[in-house]
Motif scaffolding. Structure first.
Motif, PDB file in Angstrom:
ATOM      1  N   VAL A   1       7.441  -0.549   6.974  1.00  0.00           N
ATOM      2  CA  VAL A   1       7.013   0.785   6.547  1.00  0.00           C
ATOM      3  C   VAL A   1       8.237   1.557   6.082  1.00  0.00           C
ATOM      4  CG1 VAL A   1       5.855   2.922   7.209  1.00  0.00           C
ATOM      5  CG2 VAL A   1       5.135   0.742   8.218  1.00  0.00           C
ATOM      6  N   GLU A   2       8.186   2.070   4.845  1.00  0.00           N
ATOM      7  CA  GLU A   2       9.279   2.838   4.264  1.00  0.00           C
ATOM      8  C   GLU A   2       8.755   4.170   3.754  1.00  0.00           C
ATOM      9  OE1 GLU A   2      12.037  -0.309   2.021  1.00  0.00           O
ATOM     10  OE2 GLU A   2       9.897  -0.488   1.532  1.00  0.00           O
ATOM     11  N   ALA A   3       9.655   5.128   3.595  1.00  0.00           N
ATOM     12  CA  ALA A   3       9.283   6.459   3.100  1.00  0.00           C
ATOM     13  C   ALA A   3      10.245   6.884   2.014  1.00  0.00           C
ATOM     14  CB  ALA A   3       9.285   7.482   4.237  1.00  0.00           C
ATOM     15  N   LYS A   4       9.724   7.630   1.047  1.00  0.00           N
ATOM     16  CA  LYS A   4      10.537   8.273   0.035  1.00  0.00           C
ATOM     17  C   LYS A   4      10.637   9.755   0.376  1.00  0.00           C
ATOM     18  CE  LYS A   4       9.790   5.197  -3.920  1.00  0.00           C
ATOM     19  NZ  LYS A   4       9.343   5.117  -5.338  1.00  0.00           N
ATOM     20  N   VAL A   5      11.886  10.205   0.595  1.00  0.00           N
ATOM     21  CA  VAL A   5      12.133  11.567   1.047  1.00  0.00           C
ATOM     22  C   VAL A   5      12.963  12.288   0.008  1.00  0.00           C
ATOM     23  CG1 VAL A   5      13.094  12.979   2.914  1.00  0.00           C
ATOM     24  CG2 VAL A   5      12.056  10.757   3.426  1.00  0.00           C
ATOM     25  N   ARG A   6      12.647  13.567  -0.216  1.00  0.00           N
ATOM     26  CA  ARG A   6      13.406  14.363  -1.174  1.00  0.00           C
ATOM     27  C   ARG A   6      14.840  14.514  -0.678  1.00  0.00           C
ATOM     28  NH1 ARG A   6      10.507  18.644  -1.159  1.00  0.00           N
ATOM     29  NH2 ARG A   6      11.821  19.953   0.157  1.00  0.00           N
ATOM     30  N   ASP A   7      15.770  14.167  -1.559  1.00  0.00           N
ATOM     31  CA  ASP A   7      17.186  14.200  -1.213  1.00  0.00           C
ATOM     32  C   ASP A   7      17.660  15.648  -1.075  1.00  0.00           C
ATOM     33  OD1 ASP A   7      19.972  13.805  -0.986  1.00  0.00           O
ATOM     34  OD2 ASP A   7      19.792  11.914  -2.075  1.00  0.00           O
ATOM     35  N   LYS A   8      18.501  15.899  -0.059  1.00  0.00           N
ATOM     36  CA  LYS A   8      19.062  17.227   0.137  1.00  0.00           C
ATOM     37  C   LYS A   8      19.994  17.612  -0.999  1.00  0.00           C
ATOM     38  CE  LYS A   8      18.796  17.030   5.181  1.00  0.00           C
ATOM     39  NZ  LYS A   8      19.564  17.098   6.453  1.00  0.00           N
ATOM     40  N   ASP A   9      20.563  16.595  -1.646  1.00  0.00           N
ATOM     41  CA  ASP A   9      21.431  16.850  -2.789  1.00  0.00           C
ATOM     42  C   ASP A   9      20.569  17.229  -3.988  1.00  0.00           C
ATOM     43  OD1 ASP A   9      23.364  16.985  -4.690  1.00  0.00           O
ATOM     44  OD2 ASP A   9      24.041  14.905  -4.525  1.00  0.00           O
TER      45      ASP A   9
ATOM     46  N   ILE B   1       8.372  14.712   2.322  1.00  0.00           N
ATOM     47  CA  ILE B   1       8.060  13.274   2.313  1.00  0.00           C
ATOM     48  C   ILE B   1       7.139  13.025   1.129  1.00  0.00           C
ATOM     49  CG2 ILE B   1       7.062  11.358   3.583  1.00  0.00           C
ATOM     50  CD1 ILE B   1       7.753  12.772   6.155  1.00  0.00           C
ATOM     51  N   GLN B   2       7.656  12.412   0.087  1.00  0.00           N
ATOM     52  CA  GLN B   2       6.902  12.253  -1.150  1.00  0.00           C
ATOM     53  C   GLN B   2       5.926  11.093  -1.083  1.00  0.00           C
ATOM     54  OE1 GLN B   2       9.726  11.955  -4.350  1.00  0.00           O
ATOM     55  NE2 GLN B   2      10.644  13.957  -3.918  1.00  0.00           N
ATOM     56  N   ALA B   3       6.304  10.010  -0.385  1.00  0.00           N
ATOM     57  CA  ALA B   3       5.413   8.848  -0.340  1.00  0.00           C
ATOM     58  C   ALA B   3       5.804   7.965   0.832  1.00  0.00           C
ATOM     59  CB  ALA B   3       5.488   8.055  -1.647  1.00  0.00           C
ATOM     60  N   ILE B   4       4.827   7.185   1.314  1.00  0.00           N
ATOM     61  CA  ILE B   4       5.047   6.177   2.349  1.00  0.00           C
ATOM     62  C   ILE B   4       4.489   4.857   1.830  1.00  0.00           C
ATOM     63  CG2 ILE B   4       4.402   5.409   4.657  1.00  0.00           C
ATOM     64  CD1 ILE B   4       4.415   8.268   5.578  1.00  0.00           C
ATOM     65  N   ARG B   5       5.318   3.818   1.899  1.00  0.00           N
ATOM     66  CA  ARG B   5       4.875   2.503   1.431  1.00  0.00           C
ATOM     67  C   ARG B   5       4.780   1.551   2.612  1.00  0.00           C
ATOM     68  NH1 ARG B   5       8.029  -1.179  -2.974  1.00  0.00           N
ATOM     69  NH2 ARG B   5       9.447  -1.445  -1.211  1.00  0.00           N
ATOM     70  N   HIS B   6       3.655   0.859   2.677  1.00  0.00           N
ATOM     71  CA  HIS B   6       3.399  -0.109   3.743  1.00  0.00           C
ATOM     72  C   HIS B   6       3.339  -1.506   3.120  1.00  0.00           C
ATOM     73  CE1 HIS B   6       0.477  -1.802   7.003  1.00  0.00           C
ATOM     74  NE2 HIS B   6       1.729  -2.226   7.169  1.00  0.00           N
ATOM     75  N   THR B   7       4.194  -2.395   3.592  1.00  0.00           N
ATOM     76  CA  THR B   7       4.239  -3.767   3.089  1.00  0.00           C
ATOM     77  C   THR B   7       3.759  -4.703   4.186  1.00  0.00           C
ATOM     78  OG1 THR B   7       6.138  -3.224   1.691  1.00  0.00           O
ATOM     79  CG2 THR B   7       5.694  -5.558   2.084  1.00  0.00           C
TER      80      THR B   7
ATOM     81  N   GLY C   1       0.827  -1.184   0.000  1.00  0.00           N
ATOM     82  CA  GLY C   1       0.000   0.000   0.000  1.00  0.00           C
ATOM     83  C   GLY C   1       0.868   1.242   0.000  1.00  0.00           C
ATOM     84  N   THR C   2       0.620   2.159  -0.929  1.00  0.00           N
ATOM     85  CA  THR C   2       1.443   3.354  -1.057  1.00  0.00           C
ATOM     86  C   THR C   2       0.584   4.595  -0.883  1.00  0.00           C
ATOM     87  OG1 THR C   2       2.904   2.199  -2.603  1.00  0.00           O
ATOM     88  CG2 THR C   2       3.045   4.604  -2.533  1.00  0.00           C
ATOM     89  N   PHE C   3       1.067   5.528  -0.067  1.00  0.00           N
ATOM     90  CA  PHE C   3       0.397   6.795   0.167  1.00  0.00           C
ATOM     91  C   PHE C   3       1.275   7.899  -0.417  1.00  0.00           C
ATOM     92  CE2 PHE C   3      -0.660   3.828   3.509  1.00  0.00           C
ATOM     93  CZ  PHE C   3      -2.047   3.878   3.557  1.00  0.00           C
ATOM     94  N   ASN C   4       0.818   8.514  -1.489  1.00  0.00           N
ATOM     95  CA  ASN C   4       1.580   9.558  -2.173  1.00  0.00           C
ATOM     96  C   ASN C   4       1.170  10.932  -1.638  1.00  0.00           C
ATOM     97  OD1 ASN C   4       3.041   7.857  -4.048  1.00  0.00           O
ATOM     98  ND2 ASN C   4       1.082   7.520  -5.075  1.00  0.00           N
ATOM     99  N   PHE C   5       2.162  11.784  -1.387  1.00  0.00           N
ATOM    100  CA  PHE C   5       1.922  13.137  -0.889  1.00  0.00           C
ATOM    101  C   PHE C   5       2.320  14.206  -1.891  1.00  0.00           C
ATOM    102  CE2 PHE C   5       2.776  10.423   2.807  1.00  0.00           C
ATOM    103  CZ  PHE C   5       1.588  10.576   3.500  1.00  0.00           C
ATOM    104  N   GLY C   6       2.942  13.819  -3.002  1.00  0.00           N
ATOM    105  CA  GLY C   6       3.354  14.787  -4.012  1.00  0.00           C
ATOM    106  C   GLY C   6       4.863  14.953  -4.050  1.00  0.00           C
TER     107      GLY C   6
END
Length: 927
Positions: free
Chosen positions: A661-669, A598-604, A588-593
């Motif tokens: 539970v994992e998250a996709k985060v915008r890289d500072k680079d 925090i662009q998205a959270i994925r729940h496995t 299950g993926t929750f997209n925030f944009g």
């Protein structure tokens, strides 16, 4: 030849007599204002003819033509070759050459100088001035001024004065890998003898050792005689902080120094540390055999002592041996042997045997006690290249349970706080032919230092055959239920002994020995249902063989006991069970944009259902009458190693759910094209079970466990809890009534635990964390200093510079901006509520840290706080000072039953490690 830059003609001095005369005439004609070309060419031709006829055996020199002096010829500073005649090179360097044969050398000499080179025909010498250099065979000589006497084949080198009047450019004399830097030197190319004044040489014996001497006589290539010498390992060669003064000595480069009366100087101040004669080994091949000087000491409980004295045997390149001993005036003594062995690409290891006879106080006093302790350590590892299909390994730490508490030479905190000592020796053999069989033989020992119990397997034999797919195709592809059917065979045999350490190596230790054999054959297959559900079905057959069984007799009123007889003889039982499981994976993926941090959270989620069936095996049970006259069932295999057959049917359904539970985060680079993945929850697991055939309490407690990491995986958090759906009565016994039906919550938490560990250092936030771990002690323990650092006084590596190999030169001014440090934290919390006690059974924080106050000062502490008992746990303070050539250490345990301190100062070099002073206060011994 005419040189346009110098506007001079150059010629080659090819001979003497007529050749020289006509050469000079020809060149004079060329230098005249009116050049007579014909005369010049004619005279030069005649000189060449005479040179061919009168060619003498002298060296050919490139010479620059100038106005001819009476006795000398000035030579250019370009590199010049001196071609020499060859004589017998088999002559030994200790035999003087025939001086009547002047001008003969055994090779070519290359020499040059910056300012000028001057040859004196009268003195028959060559003078080289300013940055002069000579190269001959394996000799290399550089100096401010060099004088070569080519009649006696001697050379003298010394310093010159610079523009300020100071002497500079001292000689640099190198032969092979041996380098000497004196004030002046006189050397003979024929005899190889030399006189060297105020010399300095560095010998590499794993560590740099500098040898100074006022006068050195070089007898031959391998023997030097010293007068008024200094020996030191100090890095400051010009002003050493210590040295050993040698009045007279014999020096063999890279091998040894044998000296007469010698004593130690610290900062040029003589000390009473002296010996009538001395031997300094300098072999580069391996450590030399020699005496290990004991360390004197004194304690109130054992009197005066000599500790850790003995002899070191450098037996061969493959192994060595050290024999050490202690003696106390009250009669206590200790013996130790240590050996290290290694063979490249084959194996390596070490063996330590330690025995101590401990006597406290004096006979007749109330605190008098006596006891013996021992310890055996063996570590062996085999190189994987030695034998791919077989491997022998050993990790042994075995001995008296009180060894780490009572040893003279141990303040081993990690093992003192460790209640279990593990030892194992294993041999593994693989037979690669199909089907592949793996055979493993292991001998293991587990000791509990609290109750002194010892559990041994002597030995344990395991064999396993690889999985066989009888219905699979030969090409290896397996599809469907039938082709995935596989079976395996496992065999295990053990001989276990449970005893206490006081009965070790006695016949009584075998009284309760148990032996058994186990055969296991698992059969299984797996397949997919509706493409998304992974399903497995299997069965397992287990058979146990025993050599001893029991027989319970009916209750005897005269004996007032139901006796148990042990029967010797072969007996067996066999059991089987069935199992099946089905599971799938849900995402299950929750997209925030993409514009969010925090662009998205994925729940496995991975749910699974399992089923297990085990029938009842009453045929393996007998009856006996207890003290109440009631018949009871028992199994003759009750006292076996592999359990007993099941007496009741078991139809269990297992339920489990794991979460990630994992998250996709915008890289500072800003240059990164993909978002960074961050783990929020490594795992969160729920599990329980339901017994279909149980007449009461069919549900099992729910077990919850999980873990995650924070701060770039620097902090690790693990937690767990047990939730019971059933209520308990006033006695704390579970009853067949749900907890919510008894007025409580849905679940009753019976236990919970949480562990947090955090490790950071000064490099953590700079992205240069090396994550280096330390091995606290060879005998085991933790891989960090959370419980303090071990002190083994019989091991000279205890206070060695641990970071010596990885240490980098850091400018002193850098420490004004940052200080290297490290910190480790470990928090533990345990909760218990099995009988409504609602109790925190453990709540403690352990911490350990080290900080480099300066490049020379290091401070460390290991401690903790018990929040339940409101007190500090075991505490150790550490101080270390780098004194260039010396090291200073002070370790202090300020309180607890192990309260003690230890002070040490000594030379860092392993060659002079016997030059040390140490003092310690031992922990109080309790009877």
């Amino acid at each position: 030849m005419y040189n346009k830059q110098t506007k001079k003609y150059a010629y080659v001095w090819q001979g003497k007599n007529r050749a020289t005369l006509y050469t000079k005439i020809g060149l004079k004609a060329l230098q005249a204002k009116k050049h007579n070309i014909l005369l010049a060419l004619f005279t030069l031709f005649i000189s060449g003819v005479f040179y061919a006829q009168e060619r003498p055996q002298v060296q050919a020199l490139d010479i620059q033509f100038q106005e001819e002096p009476k006795d000398t010829v000035n030579i250019s500073a370009d590199e010049v070759l001196m071609n020499t005649a060859v004589i017998d090179t088999t002559a030994r360097d200790t035999i003087a050459k025939d001086t009547t044969k002047q001008g003969f050398l055994q090779g070519k000499i290359k020499y040059k100088a910056k300012d000028y080179m001057k040859m004196s025909r009268v003195e028959k010498k060559i003078y080289l001035y300013n940055e002069a250099e000579i190269y001959y065979q394996d000799y290399e000589l550089k100096s401010g001024i060099i004088v070569i006497d080519y009649t006696t084949n001697e050379v003298y080198a010394g310093r010159i004065k610079d523009s300020t009047g100071e002497l500079s450019q001292p000689p640099y004399f190198k032969q092979g890998n041996s380098v000497i830097e004196p004030d002046s030197i006189r050397f003979n190319f024929d005899t190889k003898k030399a006189l060297i004044f105020n010399s300095r040489t560095e010998q590499s014996v794993g560590e740099s050792m500098n040898v100074f001497a006022e006068i050195v006589k070089k007898e031959n290539d391998s023997v030097y005689f010293l007068k008024e010498g200094k020996i030191t390992t100090s890095e400051d060669v010009d002003n050493p902080d210590y040295y050993i003064r040698v009045r007279k000595g014999k020096f063999v480069p890279n091998k040894k120094i044998i000296a007469g009366f010698s004593n130690m100087y610290i900062a040029d101040v003589p000390t009473p540390i002296a010996v009538p004669f001395a031997y300094f080994p300098m072999s580069q091949e391996r450590r030399n055999s020699g005496i290990i000087m004991p360390t004197p000491g004194q304690t109130n409980s054992r009197g005066y002592s000599l500790q850790n004295g003995g002899y070191y045997f450098a037996i061969s390149d493959y192994f060595d041996l050290a024999v050490l001993g202690d003696y106390y005036t009250n009669g206590s003594y200790g013996l130790r042997t240590e050996t290290n062995y290694a063979k490249r690409y084959r194996y390596r290891g070490s063996v330590r045997l330690r025995y101590e006879n401990n006597i406290t106080s004096q006979r007749g006093f109330p605190d008098y006690s006596r006891g013996t302790i021992y310890n055996i350590q063996w570590n062996h590892s085999q190189d994987a290249k030695a034998s791919p299909n077989s491997r022998l390994s050993a990790s042994v730490n075995f001995g008296s349970s009180q060894y780490y508490q009572d040893s003279f030479n141990q303040l081993n905190t990690p093992n003192f706080l460790n209640n279990t000592l593990q030892s194992s020796i294993s041999y593994n053999k693989t037979f690669p032919s199909y089907p592949m069989v793996n055979l493993n033989a292991t001998t293991s020992i587990q000791q509990n230092t609290n109750d002194q119990s010892v559990n041994m397997t002597l030995p344990s034999l395991q064999a396993s055959m690889e999985r066989i797919y009888p219905f699979a195709k030969k090409d290896g592809t397996k599809r469907g239920i039938i082709q995935n059917v596989n079976f395996q065979y496992n065999f295990k045999a053990e001989n276990r002994i449970s005893t206490i350490d006081t009965l070790l190596f006695k016949s009584e230790m075998f009284d309760d020995a148990k032996s058994a054999f186990q055969h296991t054959i698992p059969i299984s297959t797996n397949f997919k249902i509706f493409k998304f559900f992974s399903t497995s079905v299997g069965a397992n057959y287990n058979e146990v063989w025993q050599l001893k069984t029991i027989k319970r007799n009916d209750y005897d009123e005269l004996l007032e006991d139901a006796t148990i007889d042990t029967l010797s003889g072969f007996d067996r039982f066999g059991t089987y069970n069935l199992n099946a499981s089905i599971g799938t994976t849900l995402y299950g993926t929750f997209n925030f944009g993409e514009d969010k941090k925090i662009q998205a959270i994925r729940h496995t989620m991975r749910p699974s259902v399992s089923y297990g069936y085990t029938p009842s095996f009453e045929q393996y049970y007998d009856e006996y009458v207890d003290e109440d006259g009631v018949k009871q069932l028992y199994s003759p295999f009750e006292d076996g190693l592999y359990g007993t057959p099941s007496l009741s049917n078991s139809n269990n359904i297992g339920l489990s759910l794991s979460n990630v539970v994992e998250a996709k985060v915008r890289d500072k680079d800003t240059t990164a094209t993909e978002p960074k993945k961050v783990m929020l929850l490594n795992n969160l697991n729920f599990s329980t079970g339901y017994n279909i055939v149980a007449d009461s309490l069919p549900w099992s407690p729910v077990r919850v466990s999980g873990g995650t990491q924070f701060f770039q995986n620097k902090m690790s958090v693990n937690f767990g809890a047990t939730l019971d759906p059933y209520a308990i009565d006033n006695n704390g016994t579970r009853i067949d009534l749900f907890n919510y039906e008894n007025g409580g919550s849905l679940f009753r938490m019976t236990s919970a635990n949480m562990n947090v560990s955090y490790s950071i250092n000064s490099k953590t936030f700079s992205g240069d964390d090396d994550k280096k771990k330390m091995d606290n002690t060879e005998s085991g323990g933790r891989d960090d200093d959370l419980f303090g650092r071990a002190q083994d006084f019989s091991d000279d590596r205890t206070f060695a510079d641990e970071d010596k190999e990885d240490k980098e030169e850091v400018p002193t001014e850098a420490y004004s901006a940052k200080l290297p440090w490290d910190l480790r934290l470990a928090y533990s919390l345990t909760y218990s509520n099995s009988n409504r006690q609602n109790e925190i059974t453990n709540n403690s924080l352990m911490f350990s840290g080290n900080i480099d106050l300066t490049p020379q000062w290091k401070v460390g502490v290991s401690s903790g706080y018990d929040f339940k008992n409101n007190g500090f746990t075991y505490t150790q303070l550490r101080f270390a000072r780098d004194l260039k050539s010396f090291r200073l250490n002070f370790n202090w345990v300020p309180f607890s039953s192990r309260a003690s301190w230890f002070f040490f100062i000594g030379i860092k070099s392993s060659m002079l490690s016997d030059l040390k002073w140490e003092k310690r206060s031992e922990p109080d011994k309790t009877l």
